[in-house]
Motif scaffolding. Sequence first.
Motif, PDB file in Angstrom:
ATOM      1  N   TRP A 225      23.740  15.628  25.409  1.00 47.67           N
ATOM      2  CA  TRP A 225      22.871  14.821  26.261  1.00 47.67           C
ATOM      3  C   TRP A 225      21.416  14.978  25.811  1.00 47.67           C
ATOM      4  O   TRP A 225      21.070  15.957  25.144  1.00 47.67           O
ATOM      5  N   PRO A 226      20.550  14.021  26.169  1.00 46.43           N
ATOM      6  CA  PRO A 226      19.148  14.050  25.701  1.00 46.43           C
ATOM      7  C   PRO A 226      18.308  15.044  26.509  1.00 46.43           C
ATOM      8  O   PRO A 226      17.578  14.678  27.426  1.00 46.43           O
ATOM      9  N   LYS A 227      18.394  16.290  26.148  1.00 43.78           N
ATOM     10  CA  LYS A 227      17.818  17.363  26.972  1.00 43.78           C
ATOM     11  C   LYS A 227      16.298  17.270  27.109  1.00 43.78           C
ATOM     12  O   LYS A 227      15.739  17.560  28.166  1.00 43.78           O
ATOM     13  N   GLU A 228      15.601  16.869  26.043  1.00 46.41           N
ATOM     14  CA  GLU A 228      14.140  16.795  26.125  1.00 46.41           C
ATOM     15  C   GLU A 228      13.704  15.690  27.088  1.00 46.41           C
ATOM     16  O   GLU A 228      12.770  15.869  27.880  1.00 46.41           O
ATOM     17  N   TYR A 229      14.378  14.537  27.020  1.00 48.68           N
ATOM     18  CA  TYR A 229      14.054  13.462  27.960  1.00 48.68           C
ATOM     19  C   TYR A 229      14.389  13.881  29.389  1.00 48.68           C
ATOM     20  O   TYR A 229      13.638  13.608  30.324  1.00 48.68           O
ATOM     21  N   PHE A 230      15.539  14.542  29.555  1.00 56.39           N
ATOM     22  CA  PHE A 230      15.940  14.959  30.894  1.00 56.39           C
ATOM     23  C   PHE A 230      14.986  16.021  31.446  1.00 56.39           C
ATOM     24  O   PHE A 230      14.722  16.055  32.646  1.00 56.39           O
TER      25      PHE A 230
END
Length: 281
Positions: A75-80
């Motif tokens: 999953w896109p951890k930085e965006y989240f």
Amino acid sequence: MFRSKLVEELAEEVDDTVPIITMGRYGALTDTDRPADDAFIAMMDSAQTIIHLALQDLGPVCIPSTKLSLPGTCWPKEYFSALGRAIYERGVDVEIVLSNPASIPGDLSPTEGAYGNGWDCNDVSSELIKRIKKDFPDAEDDDLREKVSSNLRVCFIRHECGNTWEDGMTMGLHSKHFIVDDIAAYIGSQNLYVCDLAEWGVLIDDEATVQKFMEEYWTPMWEHSHTGEDVDVDVVMDGLDIERDGSDPSEIDDETREMMRIQLLANAGCAKLNVYDHDED
């Protein structure tokens, strides 16, 4: 190097100008620098009131007809983390419209093409709350539950008659579009789920123009789409312990590897082109 004075002087020579910043990335073509990614995070971190997102999906590509992420994906951890900071630290509202599951164009099969990677709104909400819990380990469950109820709103796209077309096909969404504080908007080719391709888009930094986006696109779409039925707070909170990242690629068998290849081609819209086939050695 960006020089605002030069841009201002050029803009003065043209009537009815709208400030636009182009942004992109080379993706996997280079090992360093993802300027568009950095810009997205900066925009999310700047939000003070609300972020609207219209996206195909936020989770990684799945093996068809499952909720098993392709091995090696995540999953896109930085965006989240950026969205989580906005929600938890500043009380920003986050509204997300996603493609309906199994929105398959035309007469294709799930391995030939689909809008959406296989996740539902509860999955997306759980992963976002999971990220907040990781970044803010002192956050209480009651506080997180309140954030799901009050600040985070996730739904599938609908029109006034529901979420299907006349032929019964569910509505897909291929947008890569978001609006911050109703004053700045991005539109382009870059997905927010992890897909390291070369991409390009534009940031419209003009409140009057963004209001047109709101009036003609976002607001009517949101009014039809957000019914409150796509997210269950209890399901979201119960799903915080579910592992949704892909497994270690070194541990997969040949059958799974072939399914990965087929699904990755389908995700890129290439599944029916035999130019991508190769002869056996």
